[in-house]
Design an enzyme around this catalytic site. Structure first.
Site, short mmCIF file in Angstrom:
data_model
loop_
_atom_site.label_atom_id
_atom_site.label_comp_id
_atom_site.label_asym_id
_atom_site.label_seq_id
_atom_site.Cartn_x
_atom_site.Cartn_y
_atom_site.Cartn_z
N ARG A 101 0.85 -1.20 0.00
CA ARG A 101 0.00 0.00 0.00
C ARG A 101 0.88 1.25 0.00
NH1 ARG A 101 -1.70 1.84 4.86
NH2 ARG A 101 -2.66 -0.11 5.53
N TYR A 142 -13.49 18.20 -16.24
CA TYR A 142 -13.98 16.84 -16.35
C TYR A 142 -15.19 16.68 -15.40
CZ TYR A 142 -14.08 11.78 -15.77
OH TYR A 142 -14.47 10.48 -15.70
N ASP A 166 -4.62 19.68 -13.86
CA ASP A 166 -4.95 18.37 -14.42
C ASP A 166 -4.43 18.38 -15.85
OD1 ASP A 166 -6.16 16.22 -15.70
OD2 ASP A 166 -8.02 16.35 -14.55
N LYS A 191 -5.78 7.63 -19.63
CA LYS A 191 -5.91 8.23 -20.95
C LYS A 191 -4.60 8.13 -21.75
CE LYS A 191 -9.85 9.16 -19.02
NZ LYS A 191 -10.18 10.42 -18.36
C1 LIG Z 1 -10.87 10.85 -17.20
C2 LIG Z 1 -10.44 12.09 -16.56
C3 LIG Z 1 -10.32 12.16 -15.17
C4 LIG Z 1 -10.68 11.00 -14.26
O1 LIG Z 1 -9.77 9.95 -14.39
P1 LIG Z 1 -10.15 8.39 -14.17
O2 LIG Z 1 -8.87 7.71 -14.47
O3 LIG Z 1 -11.26 8.07 -15.10
O4 LIG Z 1 -10.56 8.26 -12.75
C5 LIG Z 1 -9.88 13.35 -14.62
N1 LIG Z 1 -9.57 14.41 -15.40
C6 LIG Z 1 -9.67 14.37 -16.74
C7 LIG Z 1 -9.32 15.58 -17.55
C8 LIG Z 1 -10.12 13.21 -17.37
O5 LIG Z 1 -10.24 13.18 -18.69
#
Ligand SMILES: *Cc1c(COP(=O)(O)O)cnc(C)c1O
Length: 389
Positions: free
Chosen positions: A54, A106, A177, A202
């Site tokens: 963890r 998002y 982000d 992504k």
């Molecule tokens: C998909 C996404 C998230 C969330 O991520 P997960 O891996 O699906 O939990 C956060 N920010 C952006 C810009 C995203 O495209």
């Protein structure tokens, strides 16, 4: 920083900055998956570097080193999802703290902020492309600014250097982000951000096969706090997923190059299409954030949003694409198309959606690495262009 920038980006996707980390048992060229929860102690009060997965695990540590290296960070924590990463960052704040965030985010982030709002954190949704209006929201309780640039899904560009100067002046943490551009195109930490988050699901992973996230920081003190929270809340990424992410990142540079090349061609095609009313892509000169993005990023990425003449056509496209998959998510080698109004942004309040243009004729395309002629042919047939000739 110097150490992490020793090699060019393409090389850093494949090799950690600390080449000693490559000395795997038996000379294995790819990092083993250390599928173990625990590690034995060599003596009382002694450790071989890892004790409990963890907290830390060798496969995860290797991945974290690679991401730190790509983002110019001193440390990275790999999390079980992008949302886990964002949740972890919110743990740094206390009830009563105020955060300013982009009004276009998002949808899951907005949902999480609403949840946190019920527990005492406060959020203001602001047009972060407009610094003047943004300043008015700073109050004594303001602790951080949370932005996406380009934003999801309307591709708004915020000026990272200017916002970071403003944050420094007011002692606010700047959290970015960076999912949409990935470190291949943009390094917010090098532009003054304090924390960079990724939905590694992504572009970093790139193959639509795992859910993962990461938090990177350029500050040692902050890194220590984030590690402490990470160990405590326990949302770290499993060794197998770490391995898959390491494997995905190896091709990040060539995927991104090829995806952007396709996206530029598709955005130009959409721009000329008589039934497309608006294209949102920062690689188009007429995009309002074109210059700012060019100054702070090395490219435009491969996310395109566009509006078509009416919702009948939007639905027809979604129903008729054959090669392009109608699915949520983005960033992988496969091209995907989404309907943000009812999917990714279904939980965003209707009035905010309407203001941003996320309506029933608005679609979002994540461009993959397929052959461009095949992609354009699929779009043509989905639009029904061939029927009209
Ligand atoms: C998909 C996404 C998230 C969330 O991520 P997960 O891996 O699906 O939990 C956060 N920010 C952006 C810009 C995203 O495209």
């Amino acid at each position: 920083m110097e150490k992490s920038m020793k090699y060019e980006f393409e090389t850093r996707c494949i090799h950690p900055a600390n080449l000693e980390l490559k000395q795997h048992p038996y000379g294995a060229v790819s990092i083993p998956i250390y599928q173990t929860a625990i590690f034995s102690h060599p003596g009382i009060g002694e450790s071989r570097g890892h004790n409990y997965s963890r907290e830390s695990n060798p496969t995860r540590a290797y991945l974290e080193e690679i991401i730190s290296n790509l983002e110019g960070a001193v440390d990275t924590v790999a999390c079980s999802s992008g949302m886990a990463a964002i949740s972890l960052v919110l743990e740094l704040f206390s009830s009563g703290d105020h955060l300013i965030c982009s009004n276009d985010l998002y949808g899951g982030s907005t949902r999480l902020f609403t949840l946190q709002q019920n527990k005492g954190l406060k959020f203001s949704y602001v047009d972060t492309t407009n610094l003047k209006s943004f300043k008015q929201y700073i109050r004594p309780q303001t602790k951080a600014v949370f932005i996406e640039t380009p934003s999801n899904p309307t591709m708004q560009i915020s000026d990272l250097k200017k916002i970071s100067a403003l944050c420094q002046a007011h002692k606010l943490l700047l959290i970015v982000d960076n999912t949409f551009l990935s470190p291949y195109f943009q390094n917010p930490l090098l532009l003054g951000a304090d924390i960079v988050i990724h939905s590694a699901t992504k572009f970093l992973s790139g193959h639509n096969d795992i859910i993962a996230g990461s938090i990177s920081t350029g500050d040692h003190k902050l890194a220590k706090r984030i590690r402490e929270v990470s160990k405590t809340v326990g949302n770290s990424l499993s060794p197998l997923d770490c391995y898959l992410l390491i494997r995905g990142i190896k091709t990040l540079a060539i995927r991104q190059k090829s995806q952007q090349e396709n996206a530029l061609k598709i955005s130009n095609w959409l721009n000329r299409h008589p039934r497309v009313s608006k294209v949102y892509y920062p690689g188009l000169i007429e995009h309002p954030g074109y210059e700012i993005n060019r100054n702070q990023a090395r490219g435009f990425g491969s996310m395109i949003a566009f509006s078509v003449e009416n919702h009948f056509l939007a639905k027809k496209i979604l129903e008729n694409v054959q090669l392009i998959t109608y699915a949520e998510s983005l960033g992988g080698v496969e091209s995907l198309i989404t309907y943000p109004m009812i999917q990714t942004h279904g939980d965003v309040p209707a009035e905010i959606r309407a203001k941003l243009g996320i309506t029933d004729n608005f679609l979002r395309l994540s461009v993959g690495i397929e052959n461009i002629d095949d992609l354009l042919a699929d779009l043509r047939q989905a639009f029904g262009d061939n029927d009209e000739i």
